[in-house]
Design an enzyme around this catalytic site. Structure first.
Site, short mmCIF file in Angstrom:
data_model
loop_
_atom_site.label_atom_id
_atom_site.label_comp_id
_atom_site.label_asym_id
_atom_site.label_seq_id
_atom_site.Cartn_x
_atom_site.Cartn_y
_atom_site.Cartn_z
N HIS A 37 77.87 -20.73 24.28
CA HIS A 37 78.52 -21.23 23.07
C HIS A 37 78.07 -22.67 22.78
CE1 HIS A 37 81.76 -18.34 24.59
NE2 HIS A 37 81.51 -17.88 23.39
N GLN A 61 88.78 -6.52 15.93
CA GLN A 61 87.53 -5.99 16.47
C GLN A 61 87.70 -5.33 17.84
OE1 GLN A 61 85.71 -10.02 16.32
NE2 GLN A 61 84.79 -9.51 18.29
#
Ligand code: AMP
Length: 283
Positions: A37, A61
């Site tokens: 990230h 999701q």
């Protein structure tokens, strides 16, 4: 670094950043951050004046039997890491803010969202596309940064951006790995010590496939066999898929041709923890 949790506060801070004449690089995440990230955030900061990050474990999701509840979270630690890479603004919305009662509009992307993770996680990419569209509307970034770790997600989002004429550039950064090759993932903490060792099989299998292509193998079935054989050697690994597809269409291929760009992708369960990894290989 400012931390906001409502669309109103977010828009105010974005306006402030833009007023200073800076462009905005945006990195959406589900938190429990790692170097995979942070590479994206550093890139966003370097290419633009301002880096905006979101942390949101998007319920839309996850399937009903998936790990939404078990997904690791640690906002304090994440905020510290984001400050260390000079993030300007962190958006941490609640699920009830992004999906208030009555919310019912979903974005569905076609063929690109059907194979691979789309086949074994029905509804997953509709959840991803919907939240990314919402976040793009709220943040209004100049550039969106995504990782190759989730290459199919990148392709789905890229398609949505084109199909909806969104004025944001989409950039992909390569996979960041641990020293032994395992792709960094927030889910790696859910592996036991023994599973963590066995999890090296994903990288090993993909490397074998790449070597095989480099030494002349052109039959995709043989490459799929190689993936399955290598994954099968790991104790406790349950293969979700092991595929060789065209990197553009994500359709299955039978034979590799010259200059063909293929996507070798694997998804493997260790108990309830599902890991994915991939290589993009140009023949
Ligand atoms: P996530 O928090 O897992 O939803 O990931 C947020 C973003 O970081 C997505 O664009 C991912 O593709 C990217 N990402 C996650 N892990 C890695 C990694 N190991 N290397 C590069 N990018 C990654």
């Amino acid at each position: 670094m400012k931390v906001v949790s409502t669309p109103r506060a977010l828009r105010r801070e974005i306006a402030r950043l833009k007023k200073g004449g800076r462009t905005i690089g945006f990195v959406p995440t589900m938190g429990f951050l790692h170097d995979g990230h942070l590479v994206l955030v550093r890139k966003a900061k370097k290419d633009n004046g301002a880096a905006v990050v979101s942390i949101f474990v998007n319920p839309l999701q996850f399937g009903p039997r998936e790990d939404y509840g078990r997904y690791p979270r640690n906002l304090g630690r994440d905020a510290k890491l984001l400050r260390s890479v000079k993030t300007d603004l962190l958006f941490v919305p609640r699920a009830s803010t992004l999906y208030p009662k009555g919310s019912q509009t979903r974005v569905s992307v076609g063929d690109l969202s059907r194979p691979l993770c789309g086949a074994t996680r029905p509804g997953h990419f509709a959840g991803v596309a919907t939240v990314v569209l919402k976040l793009l509307n709220l943040v209004a970034p100049d550039v969106l940064y995504l990782g190759q770790k989730d290459y199919q997600q990148f392709r789905v989002v890229e398609r949505m951006v084109r199909d909806f004429d969104l004025s944001v550039k989409v950039r992909m950064a390569p996979i960041v790995r641990e020293a032994d090759g395992l792709a960094m993932s927030s889910r790696n903490v859910n592996l036991s010590f023994a599973e963590r060792l066995e999890a090296r099989c994903l990288y090993r299998a993909l490397k074998k496939v790449k070597e095989s292509v480099l030494s002349g193998e052109r039959r995709a079935d043989r490459l799929r066999d190689t993936l399955r054989r290598e994954l099968g050697r790991a104790r406790g690994a349950c293969v979700d898929y092991a595929e060789i597809v065209d990197a553009g269409t994500l359709r299955r291929v039978t034979r590799l041709s010259k200059d063909h760009k293929i996507f070798a992708a694997v998804a493997v369960f260790f108990q309830k923890t599902r890991l994915i990894d991939n290589f993009l290989i140009t023949v």
